[in-house]
Write an enzyme that holds these catalytic residues in place. Structure first.
Site, mmCIF file in Angstrom:
data_model
loop_
_atom_site.group_PDB
_atom_site.id
_atom_site.type_symbol
_atom_site.label_atom_id
_atom_site.label_comp_id
_atom_site.label_asym_id
_atom_site.label_seq_id
_atom_site.Cartn_x
_atom_site.Cartn_y
_atom_site.Cartn_z
ATOM 1 C CG ASP A 32 11.585 21.482 28.928
ATOM 2 O OD1 ASP A 32 10.617 21.199 29.191
ATOM 3 O OD2 ASP A 32 11.869 22.739 28.459
ATOM 4 C CD GLU A 239 4.777 21.213 25.629
ATOM 5 O OE1 GLU A 239 4.770 22.066 24.821
ATOM 6 O OE2 GLU A 239 4.580 21.169 26.855
#
Ligand code: FUB
Length: 340
Positions: A32, A239
């Site tokens: 991420d 997301e």
């Protein structure tokens, strides 16, 4: 090429040979990546993946991260230096577990680390911690940001000095439980033919530690100007929101989750509505795909992750970067992580 769901060791080696980039970090697992240029260097704020022994499930309970490390690169070609632990969950009064995808911002010589975590009751919120240097250490605020919920904060610094936080993630990220910023256990994803849920955006206050307004839901439109449907799993928001601006246009990029694409949509303002424009990255090895974009010098880069280094373990990922192109019409040129 299609990436196999459970690659064999031989398939992993073949994919490594074809991969368009190598892991930036190999001594720990990272994911991420949120990248920024601060003070002339590249700083990457990733999740720090660990093996917590929790079985895989659709709620993402196997992502049981406990802290954050920040990485510094002098240039896109140089080593990513581990600046050490920037924040640990044990030091965050309101948080109990699962330190998921973070981001950072700078204002007036201070640095702000934004991060999601679960409270003791299992509900995700987003917190902020403040530091004097880009790499931290960061001191957490005693409470989560009032009015925040779900996961994956991404803070965009607009040209006029305002900062906007984009956030939200479906399934384990709990976004489907919210309507009009209110949680209800009975809420679920809308039916397939209803408008999809969108990420949320809120302008930050002058102190950078709270929302200046109630979060708004972002609408992503299709080519006919109709909101994407909840059943449109290849295009709907799941997301990992990120915002960048290119030649005056706002680019909202995100993961489609269970179809594993990075996609983008554009608008003429930070709140949208945004119009779906296409894909940025085809699926990587591992269930999740999550990214950031960053201008470094006169080039743009995509920071992303995959699970090749761990042999395909979906919660043990590695951050990577590669150059990103916008074409003459401002369209992002789609990338394939393993060529093709
Ligand atoms: O790393 C944990 C979660 O997986 C992130 O918050 C999501 O975006 C997905 O990458």
């Amino acid at each position: 090429p299609v990436v196999p769901d459970n690659p064999t060791p031989a398939e992993i080696e073949a994919l490594k040979a074809r991969a368009i980039s190598s892991p930036l970090v190999t001594h720990i697992y990272t994911a991420d990546p949120s990248a920024h240029v601060f003070d002339g260097a590249i700083y990457i704020y990733p999740s720090h993946d660990i093996e917590g022994g929790v079985p895989f499930n659709d709620n993402g309970d196997h992502f049981c991260m406990e802290d954050y490390h920040v990485f510094r690169m002098a240039s896109p070609d140089s080593e990513a230096v581990d600046c050490g632990v920037a924040l640990h969950v044990k030091d965050v009064p309101w948080a109990e577990r699962q330190m998921w995808a973070p981001d950072a911002a700078r204002k007036n010589g201070k640095y702000y680390l934004y991060f999601p975590a679960k409270r003791a009751d299992g509900i995700f919120q987003i917190g902020v911690a403040v530091g004097d240097r880009p790499e931290g250490p960061f001191k957490p605020e005693p409470t989560a940001i009032e009015g925040s919920y779900s996961i994956d904060p991404a803070v965009y610094a607009d040209d006029d000095g305002e900062h906007y936080m984009y956030f939200g993630g479906l399934w384990g990220g709990q976004l489907q439980k919210y309507r009009d910023n209110t949680y209800a256990e009975a809420n679920e994803e809308p039916a397939a033919d209803e408008p999809a849920l969108g990420p949320r955006v809120a302008r930050l206050d002058a102190a950078m530690t709270g929302f200046a307004e109630a979060p708004r839901e972002i609408v992503i439109l299709d080519e006919e100007g109709k909101p994407l449907r909840a059943g449109d799993h290849e295009r709907r928001y799941f997301e990992g929101p990120w915002m960048h601006r290119y030649k005056g246009t706002y680019y909202l990029s995100y993961s489609t989750g269970n179809t594993h694409f990075l996609c983008y949509a554009t608008a003429d303002n930070p709140y949208g509505p945004f119009t779906y424009r296409g894909r940025i990255l085809s699926p990587v090895v591992g269930w999740t795909t999550h990214h950031s974009t960053c201008a470094i010098g006169d080039k743009w880069y995509l920071f992303y992750h995959d699970a090749l280094l761990s042999g395909g373990v979906t919660h043990l990922r590695s951050i990577k970067m590669t150059e990103l192109q916008h074409d003459e019409q401002g369209r992002i040129v789609m990338l394939h992580p393993y060529g093709g």
